[in-house]
Design a protein around this motif. Structure first.
Motif, PDB file in Angstrom:
ATOM      1  N   ASN A  51      23.247  10.830   3.128  1.00 24.29           N
ATOM      2  CA  ASN A  51      22.328  11.296   3.711  1.00 24.29           C
ATOM      3  C   ASN A  51      21.181  10.865   4.151  1.00 24.29           C
ATOM      4  O   ASN A  51      20.104  10.902   4.598  1.00 24.29           O
ATOM      5  CB  ASN A  51      22.211  12.284   2.327  1.00 24.29           C
ATOM      6  CG  ASN A  51      23.310  12.997   1.517  1.00 24.29           C
ATOM      7  OD1 ASN A  51      23.718  13.428   3.069  1.00 24.29           O
ATOM      8  ND2 ASN A  51      23.319  13.391   0.699  1.00 24.29           N
ATOM      9  N   ILE A  52      21.000   9.353   3.819  1.00 31.24           N
ATOM     10  CA  ILE A  52      19.643   8.776   3.714  1.00 31.24           C
ATOM     11  C   ILE A  52      19.774   8.566   4.698  1.00 31.24           C
ATOM     12  O   ILE A  52      18.503   8.542   5.720  1.00 31.24           O
ATOM     13  CB  ILE A  52      19.398   6.818   2.807  1.00 31.24           C
ATOM     14  CG1 ILE A  52      19.193   7.637   1.438  1.00 31.24           C
ATOM     15  CG2 ILE A  52      18.106   6.739   3.386  1.00 31.24           C
ATOM     16  CD1 ILE A  52      18.223   8.737   1.173  1.00 31.24           C
ATOM     17  N   ILE A  53      20.424   8.202   6.215  1.00 29.74           N
ATOM     18  CA  ILE A  53      21.208   7.180   7.059  1.00 29.74           C
ATOM     19  C   ILE A  53      20.930   8.906   8.169  1.00 29.74           C
ATOM     20  O   ILE A  53      19.785   9.101   8.966  1.00 29.74           O
ATOM     21  CB  ILE A  53      22.487   6.849   6.961  1.00 29.74           C
ATOM     22  CG1 ILE A  53      22.539   6.686   6.300  1.00 29.74           C
ATOM     23  CG2 ILE A  53      22.131   6.629   9.016  1.00 29.74           C
ATOM     24  CD1 ILE A  53      20.792   4.982   6.516  1.00 29.74           C
ATOM     25  N   ALA A  54      21.584   9.818   7.773  1.00 32.80           N
ATOM     26  CA  ALA A  54      20.926  11.305   8.353  1.00 32.80           C
ATOM     27  C   ALA A  54      19.739  11.880   8.472  1.00 32.80           C
ATOM     28  O   ALA A  54      18.898  12.349   9.770  1.00 32.80           O
ATOM     29  CB  ALA A  54      21.962  12.717   7.980  1.00 32.80           C
ATOM     30  N   ALA A  55      19.045  11.327   7.353  1.00 29.93           N
ATOM     31  CA  ALA A  55      16.994  12.282   6.995  1.00 29.93           C
ATOM     32  C   ALA A  55      16.121  10.822   8.484  1.00 29.93           C
ATOM     33  O   ALA A  55      15.914  11.674   9.497  1.00 29.93           O
ATOM     34  CB  ALA A  55      16.543  11.942   5.740  1.00 29.93           C
ATOM     35  N   LYS A  56      16.667   9.770   8.166  1.00 23.26           N
ATOM     36  CA  LYS A  56      16.348   8.764   8.821  1.00 23.26           C
ATOM     37  C   LYS A  56      16.360   9.293  10.208  1.00 23.26           C
ATOM     38  O   LYS A  56      15.557   9.182  11.759  1.00 23.26           O
ATOM     39  CB  LYS A  56      16.801   6.924   8.785  1.00 23.26           C
ATOM     40  CG  LYS A  56      15.993   7.297   7.219  1.00 23.26           C
ATOM     41  CD  LYS A  56      16.552   5.686   7.510  1.00 23.26           C
ATOM     42  CE  LYS A  56      15.451   4.574   5.600  1.00 23.26           C
ATOM     43  NZ  LYS A  56      16.486   3.708   5.476  1.00 23.26           N
ATOM     44  N   THR A  57      17.241   9.251  10.462  1.00 22.16           N
ATOM     45  CA  THR A  57      17.944   9.661  12.238  1.00 22.16           C
ATOM     46  C   THR A  57      17.291  10.709  12.969  1.00 22.16           C
ATOM     47  O   THR A  57      16.936  10.931  13.730  1.00 22.16           O
ATOM     48  CB  THR A  57      19.468   9.777  12.363  1.00 22.16           C
ATOM     49  OG1 THR A  57      20.174   8.864  11.865  1.00 22.16           O
ATOM     50  CG2 THR A  57      19.980  10.173  14.093  1.00 22.16           C
ATOM     51  N   THR A  58      17.519  12.272  11.817  1.00 21.50           N
ATOM     52  CA  THR A  58      16.451  12.700  12.239  1.00 21.50           C
ATOM     53  C   THR A  58      15.493  13.285  12.477  1.00 21.50           C
ATOM     54  O   THR A  58      14.857  13.296  13.494  1.00 21.50           O
ATOM     55  CB  THR A  58      16.996  14.311  11.057  1.00 21.50           C
ATOM     56  OG1 THR A  58      17.807  14.794  11.270  1.00 21.50           O
ATOM     57  CG2 THR A  58      16.495  15.519  11.464  1.00 21.50           C
ATOM     58  N   LEU A  59      14.531  12.196  11.246  1.00 25.53           N
ATOM     59  CA  LEU A  59      12.798  12.261  11.390  1.00 25.53           C
ATOM     60  C   LEU A  59      12.841  11.368  13.001  1.00 25.53           C
ATOM     61  O   LEU A  59      12.069  11.752  13.934  1.00 25.53           O
ATOM     62  CB  LEU A  59      12.191  11.291  10.804  1.00 25.53           C
ATOM     63  CG  LEU A  59      11.788  12.432   9.390  1.00 25.53           C
ATOM     64  CD1 LEU A  59      11.550  11.336   8.125  1.00 25.53           C
ATOM     65  CD2 LEU A  59      10.837  13.132   9.951  1.00 25.53           C
ATOM     66  N   ARG A  60      13.363  10.160  13.489  1.00 27.58           N
ATOM     67  CA  ARG A  60      13.102   9.097  14.588  1.00 27.58           C
ATOM     68  C   ARG A  60      13.499  10.546  15.872  1.00 27.58           C
ATOM     69  O   ARG A  60      13.214   9.783  16.901  1.00 27.58           O
ATOM     70  CB  ARG A  60      14.450   8.418  15.026  1.00 27.58           C
ATOM     71  CG  ARG A  60      13.825   7.556  14.018  1.00 27.58           C
ATOM     72  CD  ARG A  60      15.285   5.939  13.837  1.00 27.58           C
ATOM     73  NE  ARG A  60      15.513   5.554  14.714  1.00 27.58           N
ATOM     74  CZ  ARG A  60      16.907   4.698  15.281  1.00 27.58           C
ATOM     75  NH1 ARG A  60      17.180   4.628  13.900  1.00 27.58           N
ATOM     76  NH2 ARG A  60      16.870   4.775  16.377  1.00 27.58           N
ATOM     77  N   THR A  61      14.782  11.056  15.636  1.00 23.58           N
ATOM     78  CA  THR A  61      14.350  12.279  16.700  1.00 23.58           C
ATOM     79  C   THR A  61      13.601  13.116  17.291  1.00 23.58           C
ATOM     80  O   THR A  61      13.526  13.544  17.990  1.00 23.58           O
ATOM     81  CB  THR A  61      16.163  13.306  16.389  1.00 23.58           C
ATOM     82  OG1 THR A  61      17.641  12.093  16.739  1.00 23.58           O
ATOM     83  CG2 THR A  61      16.508  13.603  18.287  1.00 23.58           C
ATOM     84  N   GLY A  62      13.452  13.111  16.071  1.00 23.12           N
ATOM     85  CA  GLY A  62      12.125  15.058  15.600  1.00 23.12           C
ATOM     86  C   GLY A  62      12.813  15.661  15.574  1.00 23.12           C
ATOM     87  O   GLY A  62      14.090  16.463  15.900  1.00 23.12           O
ATOM     88  N   LEU A  63      12.440  16.718  14.398  1.00 15.81           N
ATOM     89  CA  LEU A  63      12.737  17.883  13.951  1.00 15.81           C
ATOM     90  C   LEU A  63      13.093  19.493  14.701  1.00 15.81           C
ATOM     91  O   LEU A  63      13.853  19.440  14.680  1.00 15.81           O
ATOM     92  CB  LEU A  63      11.977  18.257  12.364  1.00 15.81           C
ATOM     93  CG  LEU A  63      11.925  17.419  11.744  1.00 15.81           C
ATOM     94  CD1 LEU A  63      11.177  17.572  10.088  1.00 15.81           C
ATOM     95  CD2 LEU A  63      13.484  17.641  10.599  1.00 15.81           C
TER      96      LEU A  63
END
Length: 851
Positions: A477-489
């Motif tokens: 979950n942590i990596i998914a959340a970090k990746t999403t924030l880097r990509t842009g919601l």
């Protein structure tokens, strides 16, 4: 003459009454008048009154005669528009036919009606009494039309404060619903209704009309006729209905869609009480019996058996689409031929897979038979849909564990998708070069603006440093959340929309792990898009629709839309193949497939979304009520949903061949990666710690491993001074390539000396800056030119600022972007070079940089 005599008599009586009243009135008046007025003559007023009354009588007679004539003509006109006596028959709507994907007839289906006709002797007497008391108290004593009820309903009841009451007899209701099929409020419909009602009573006995009525009318919840209603609401036959059950069913009739107990039990109970009160008033029940019936605890139980078998949820879905497009009349009475996409064998396999997993769970006492909701439906339930990604055909649809027990289609119900949503996180991230499969990211306690998601491992347990590929496999979950924030919601939401999600999504970080509800039908479209190489085809259940005479009214266009590049889709497929291989409850030896698990808080929702190139199947398992807690059975996506997918696919591969995913497409590159750093491996990286990894060719990493620096490295040295590194932009002709020990590699980069030679007349360097004033930290755009170049031999122009080579230009003037870092004088120079890189001229200028 008789009519004149009657009118005359009435006129005489009326005149006598008026005369008497008038005399009394005048006497009273005279009593208050002066004497001189009291003795005035009165005989001249009577002729005038007689004239008025005469004309009034004539007007009344004329209106009566005209009204009677109008009514006679009106009934004569409409009597030719309805069937004559002897030809009035109750006809049910024409059956529509449903065909499967191979044009084989599945069944002839009366889409609108669940109807089980019964004889009057097979219906409980108390039910018949409840109907008569509620709908037509004088049914056996009046004719086709009850004029007494009409007068009472329209005149007397309103005067007594009861409101206007409908006065249609049972025969009129039957005429309206079964013969005319018209519920519009018009004079024409009412006249036709009365005519047909009279003709029905001439053609049939009262008992026959009552029998037809009970077998025809709609009782709500898709139930037509008393037998279907008895089974559909209480699971008993009409013969066995008691007073409480009969009163509730009959109470549904005034408004079947609103009063049926499945929709509003409170309103249905109020209607039941009204029926019981009427039964007491008509002496069908004593007050004591009615009170007992009112307090009887009734249990709703659907005892109707579906005529559709295992395809019930799919047929209901088709019905909803056809009705929305073409209307109820076309659906219910059009005799349509509907050619669908369903595969009966795969549908059977899907339902069998569900039953297999549920039976085993019950045997293991994980699922308990007594776990039922307020409607008596067993929990947990399932929503399962299987689609051909290449065509968009819906091949199987299971909306629950048992259609006869619950026809609610959970494939269409939004639920939290959990980690299955991560397909959108990583598709967007890969496609935009935000991350790559081998990148190492830390799984550790992280606060995302007040939200700190856990890993599924348990309290305060983390994956540590982990590659993105393994984060997908382990569902971090942590990596998914970090990746999403880097990509842009917003960008992640954009990709979800492109891939088929229509449910509401908001740009919250929790979106990354599936906090917003999405239906299984939407998720199967998204996963099918990846399975189909990035091409989206919206799933649809109908191929074409024809009328009874073969006229095609619809041929569905299963349109293809590329929404994700082939290379990106293939990379995501590869990541999902790793998840599938890492899920024992889903993995089938020899079957190349991909998939993703998903679970939510308290194990309320569990998913497995799996696919091959030919078959994409999404399965959701959970309780219908959001308040229900599934934590006791640990409802993980890798458990029951994965088991169900595996059981289904084990049968599916017997029914249709499943192929492998295609080879690496253009746009995908392979590199050797060091596991320790996630970067490009070097000779210093142990072979045991390296692996091949796929990357989008447009986003291949260039950095080499930082954990294992190489012992020997190949370096580029300046030919002018091999003790220094050559600038990165120098051509090979000015570079010496050598292999050196790591600790002997020079660190200094060669700086080409600037030795200004004699500048030809007019050869000063012109510097134009924007902004005009040089300031520390402020980006400047410089336009550099030399007024007169020394000869025409210069073919390239090296630009030096502060003694460092900034760029090389092929012509002048040259434009350079530069950010000063120190205050004070700053030297800017241009060196013109020949084709052999000889210095042709040098020009320099000094500017002042402000702090």
């Amino acid at each position: 003459m008789a009519s004149i005599h009657v009118c005359s008599s009435r006129d005489s009586a009326y005149r006598h009454s008026v005369s008497t009243t008038r005399r009394h009135h005048l006497t009273t008046e005279h009593a208050n008048l002066p004497v001189e007025h009291a003795n005035l003559p009165r005989h001249h007023a009577r002729p005038r009154l007689k004239a008025v009354l005469g004309w009034l009588l004539v007007a009344i007679l004329a209106i009566g005669i005209a009204g009677t004539a109008f009514v006679v003509l009106l009934f004569a006109h409409y009597s030719t528009q309805v069937p004559p006596v002897g030809s009035l028959f109750i006809q049910t709507p024409m059956a529509s036919q449903v065909f499967d994907r191979n044009d084989n007839l599945l069944s002839s289906v009366y889409f609108a009606e669940n109807r089980l006709p019964k004889q009057l002797s097979d219906i409980s007497e108390i039910t018949i009494k409840a109907l008569i008391a509620s709908e037509d108290e004088r049914f056996f004593s009046h004719g086709a039309v009850d004029f007494r009820s009409i007068i009472g309903g329209l005149l007397i009841d309103p005067l007594l404060g009861r409101g206007i009451r409908g006065a249609s007899t049972l025969t009129q209701q039957l005429a309206r619903q079964a013969i005319l099929h018209d519920t519009g409020v018009t004079v024409a419909r009412k006249v036709k209704e009365i005519i047909v009602a009279y003709r029905l009573e001439k053609q049939y006995t009262k008992e026959e009309i009552l029998n037809m009525y009970l077998n025809y009318v709609y009782f709500g919840n898709g139930l037509y006729g008393i037998e279907a209603a008895a089974l559909g609401y209480f699971g008993v036959h009409a013969l066995n209905l008691d007073a409480a059950q009969a009163a509730m069913i009959i109470g549904v009739l005034p408004a079947p869609s609103a009063y049926n107990p499945y929709v509003d039990l409170k309103q249905a109970t109020q209607q039941q009480q009204l029926v019981l009160d009427k039964m007491v008033r008509n002496h069908y029940l004593t007050q004591k019996q009615a009170d007992a019936a009112a307090t009887e605890k009734l249990t709703l139980k659907n005892g109707m058996r579906s005529p559709y078998g295992s395809i019930g949820w799919f047929v209901d879905y088709v019905k909803s689409i056809v009705q929305a497009k073409y209307g109820a009349d076309m659906l219910y009475q059009g005799g349509l031929r509907i050619y669908t996409t369903i595969d009966p064998k795969l549908q059977t396999a899907a339902l069998s897979a569900v039953q297999k997993v549920w039976d085993q769970a019950k045997k293991d006492k994980v699922f308990v038979e007594s776990d039922r909701d307020s409607l008596g439906v067993f929990q947990p339930q399932v929503g399962m849909v299987s689609v051909d990604p290449r065509t968009g055909y819906i091949l199987a649809m299971v909306g629950g564990t048992n259609y006869d027990e619950t026809n609610f289609n959970r494939v269409l119900a939004p639920r939290q998708p959990g980690s299955t949503f991560k397909i959108f996180d990583y598709t967007a991230a890969f496609d935009n070069g935000v991350t790559f499969p081998s990148e190492i990211v830390a799984s550790q306690p992280t606060d995302f603006g007040g939200w700190s998601p856990p890993e599924w491992l348990g309290t305060n347990q983390w994956f540590g440093r982990i590659s993105v590929a393994n984060a997908i496999k382990e569902s971090s979950n942590i990596i998914a959340a970090k990746t999403t924030l880097r990509t842009g919601l917003d960008r992640v939401i954009y990709y979800a929309r492109k891939m088929g999600v229509t449910s509401p999504l908001k740009p919250y970080v929790s979106l990354s792990i599936g906090s917003f509800e999405i239906s299984p039908l939407e998720m199967v479209e998204a996963y099918s898009t990846i399975a189909n190489g990035g091409v989206r085809i919206t799933p649809y259940p109908i191929r074409r629709i024809e009328t009874q005479d073969g006229t095609m009214i619809e041929k569905h266009n299963f349109a293809e839309t590329r929404v994700v590049p082939t290379s990106t889709a293939w990379l995501v497929q590869t990541m999902m193949r790793g998840v599938y291989a890492n899920t024992p409850n889903a993995y089938i030896s020899g079957l190349q497939a991909a998939g993703k698990t998903g679970s939510t808080n308290d194990w309320h929702d569990a998913w497995y979304d799996g696919f091959t190139p030919e078959l994409c199947t999404v399965i959701h398992i959970g309780n219908d009520a959001t308040r229900a807690n599934m934590s006791a059975i640990r409802n993980a996506g890798s458990r029951f949903p994965a088991m169900t997918w595996k059981a289904y696919m084990q049968e599916a591969i017997k029914l249709q061949k499943q192929t492998s995913f295609g080879p690496k497409p253009d746009g995908v590159s392979v590199r050797i990666i060091c596991d320790a750093s996630g970067l490009l491996a070097t000779d210093a990286c142990p072979i045991s710690l390296t692996h091949s990894s796929y990357f989008l060719s447009s986003h291949v990493p260039t950095q080499t491993c930082t954990v294992h620096p190489p012992i020997l490295q190949t370096v580029r040295l300046a030919a002018e001074d091999p003790t220094k590194l050559a600038p990165a932009d120098w051509p090979d002709s000015r570079v010496v390539v050598r292999t050196m020990l790591r600790d002997q590699i020079p660190t200094e980069v060669y700086q080409e000396p600037i030795s200004p030679g004699p500048i030809p007349p007019g050869g000063e360097l012109s510097v134009t800056a924007f902004p005009e004033q040089f300031k520390v930290g402020q980006q400047m755009t410089l336009s550099l030119d030399v007024a007169q170049q020394a000869g025409s031999a210069a073919v390239s122009f090296d630009v030096y600022i502060g003694g460092s080579l900034v760029t090389s230009a092929s012509s002048l003037p040259a434009t350079v972007a530069y950010v000063p870092t120190l205050a004070g004088p700053l030297e800017i120079a241009i060196v013109g070079r020949s084709a052999t890189l000889d210095t042709v001229f040098q020009a320099a200028s000094t500017v002042q940089v402000q702090p």
